[in-house]
Design an enzyme around this catalytic site. Sequence first.
Site, short mmCIF file in Angstrom:
data_model
loop_
_atom_site.label_atom_id
_atom_site.label_comp_id
_atom_site.label_asym_id
_atom_site.label_seq_id
_atom_site.Cartn_x
_atom_site.Cartn_y
_atom_site.Cartn_z
N CYS A 58 -1.56 7.70 -13.84
CA CYS A 58 -0.47 6.85 -14.30
C CYS A 58 -0.95 5.87 -15.36
O CYS A 58 -0.17 5.30 -16.10
CB CYS A 58 0.16 6.11 -13.12
N GLU A 65 6.57 3.31 -8.49
CA GLU A 65 5.70 3.29 -9.66
C GLU A 65 5.99 4.58 -10.40
O GLU A 65 5.85 5.66 -9.84
CB GLU A 65 4.25 3.25 -9.18
#
Lengths: 493, 493
Positions: free
Chosen positions: A269, A232
């Site tokens: 994120c 990720e």
Amino acid sequence: MKYTDATIDQVNAGMQEAHIAFLSYKNFSGTKKAGFLRAIADEIEALGVELVTTAMRETNLPEARIINERGRTTGHCRMFADLVEDGSWVEARIDTAIPDRVPAPKPDIRKMLVPIGPVVVFGAANFPLAYSTAGGDTISALAAGCTVIVKAHPAHAETSTLIAGAINKAIEKTGMPQGVFQHIHGASFEVGQALVKHPFTKAVGFTGSLAGGKALFDLANQRPEPIPVFAEMSSINPVILLPETLSRDAEKTATSLAGSIALGVGQFCTNPGLIIAVEGEGLDRFRKALSAEIQKANSGTMLHLGIADNYAKKLANTLAQKGVKVEGQSSSEANASQGRPHVASVSAEEFMKNPALAEEVFGPFSLIVRCRTNDELLSVVNRSHGQLTSTIIADEAELTKYASLINMLVEKAGRIVVNGVPTGVEVCASMQHGGPYPATTDSRFSAVGTDAIKRFARPVAFQNFPDAVLPYELQALNPLKIWRLRDNEWGRI
Amino acid sequence: MKYTDATIDQVNAGMQEAHIAFLSYKNFSGTKKAGFLRAIADEIEALGVELVTTAMRETNLPEARIINERGRTTGHCRMFADLVEDGSWVEARIDTAIPDRVPAPKPDIRKMLVPIGPVVVFGAANFPLAYSTAGGDTISALAAGCTVIVKAHPAHAETSTLIAGAINKAIEKTGMPQGVFQHIHGASFEVGQALVKHPFTKAVGFTGSLAGGKALFDLANQRPEPIPVFAEMSSINPVILLPETLSRDAEKTATSLAGSIALGVGQFCTNPGLIIAVEGEGLDRFRKALSAEIQKANSGTMLHLGIADNYAKKLANTLAQKGVKVEGQSSSEANASQGRPHVASVSAEEFMKNPALAEEVFGPFSLIVRCRTNDELLSVVNRSHGQLTSTIIADEAELTKYASLINMLVEKAGRIVVNGVPTGVEVCASMQHGGPYPATTDSRFSAVGTDAIKRFARPVAFQNFPDAVLPYELQALNPLKIWRLRDNEWGRI
């Protein structure tokens, strides 16, 4: 340095141990694995205040955030415990034999997910608990029946070591095999590289930068036997403000977004790094209101000096690009370890000409893209990279009118939020935390929620097996009472 | 050459068309897609005898086989039609909101699988119908809601063109968008390369050699945006004969395996290319019986000269390796276009020393590995590469005794067969046609059966959406009555 890097010999010995432990652990029952995962949660809680103060000291995150993150971590341990105790996650499919079928008999075939093998996990800097040592990658891999080697994040190595101690206590208390979980240190790239390249490694979990994730992805694909890497990496999480709703809710939207931009010094994120809207009276009011809110937001100490330095550099670089105008900044000045909230804006025309403006600035920053027309707004969205999330601020009538926008966003993001903020990732069955590249290396899987377990499993079919030799999940009487697709019918049958 | 290769301009135009068609086709209802898939089946049947004679001429396969394969092809069209008409394949997960949850409200989140985008399919030489133009890759991708560009296999370009015509008729009759399916020719690597590298391509399906599949896999991973490649490549499908059962059933087992080795001139990805057993009286009788059966098997014309030539070379190379002994060969000699059935044997010691012996010899050949002990047998299995299938010939008592062997095989293969042959791949929900590398590039997915659709889909979560703006699959009243996981309960709810 308090901790020394593992040597290549230690990596090799660790992978050997992970492999041997896997061959027994993979067959442990869901109940047994559930006991282990719950013990991990208990032991993390038993670390008490020492864990909280250590994590606070190493990450500069406030107490409330660490306590909240600890709750999320023990929460996912218990969620996966429930999931594997029920056992239905293995997606059992059964087709019973039809011996007298013409022209050829139909054999008995039964399929289920099995664990993929030893998994290497690289913890995230920005989630010292929930995405590190006992984070979502580790716990979902252990739930699947994989063994795990965690490379501690050097920025919170002591926190990581505390958590590893808790897991080791859980291993002892619940009689898990030696090697089911291992914890090593490695500030150098060599340790990570050796782990990813080891033939016994069967999958990799990573949360971090695009450069770091891509390097591991390339390494894994160049192995004699390529393996999946779940990295990720990079997402700017566009927020699209539709004109009618914006004109009505400009100030309310600005308040809500400012909170999301500055939350945790922007170190998520899912931080909203891009705001896209059509020019007009609504956007003018929004810019003014957002600027005022950002001025009120405080500069905050970031996770470590490297991240603060990187934020300052990336921010300065973005602000120096052609046509970029600062809309507002926090009135509190930042020292070298702090991130100072900023908002800027640029015309859609300049934005589309300059790929540097679409790069992630990790920290409390957002760039407003001013579009002249609806068509230009759609063009900006259409050219955007893959994202973890996209957000639309619009009421139902306007959403209906912009069906083509939603149609487009489905191709660009793993999760689409309406009238909310992208930060705050719910841990549940319906969560999709993932998205097209470069958000992640594999848009088909989620890093959060129960489906995260699927990253660490693969299907195996058993044909014509005597019932007693089959795994319990596939036996005729369904002793575990799990959900199965049996001759194309679903049920606990 | 009857057909000319597509130019790069044609590839670009085709991908553009596939992309535009995707943006509408992806939203078509399951019912509409089902109508399209059933029309494809009908139009393939309507090609009648011309399809059969063309395929026979181009592939040298006998009429019965082509007719059987046509049935399998129309069968999977209708199977996927049923699957998408029901609609439950999208794995809908719903978590409803808890607005008053403390400390933070729980948002409404709903997730489902959506199609991944335009898919490029490379047809298989050895399945001119079931794994080519309207093969499992194409039909599962269309079922998912993806558009497809097929690169015709040059060895059966005319058959491919006939099938493409049938699909085009189905497109017309059911009102599908132009560009939902396209068919191009390309004997050169450049056409395939351009297709895989095109930014609009979102996934690739391939069946063929290890070298070919690996080249596409590398190409796809080196793109600015890496994409998944589902390449089914290389498998020697070990058959393990356990001693007690072998001693009892040596002759019966030999007859059954000889049939599987010679079936279709050995041109199946599940052909049993390796037989592993412990030396003794049982194995001696088996070798004798297998040799006798292979002598009776006929040499047969292979798919094309290149394959026959490749078989002859690989076979000669294998037979020339140290310690390899010919056990038997077909008594009918082969001309340059034919494959002559062969069986050879080698000691486990030599086999483990020489990696060349573990390479696939595509054709009617199998190598017997003679082990001195049970432990040596386990060592041979333990060192084997990933496989599509593994087979064990053993009764229940012996299987129970060899639990560690099954434990090991689960790591090595996608499907484990007991007391059968690996050839003959049932098309159903429980089928797993895939396996660890180098059998395929992604062991987590199946190329055959209903789960093949999952290769061409990715999950997207919708957070806080007004009900009317959600896809039907996720709306509150479940208008499609599909299976959903709603607040962690399963049902058509």
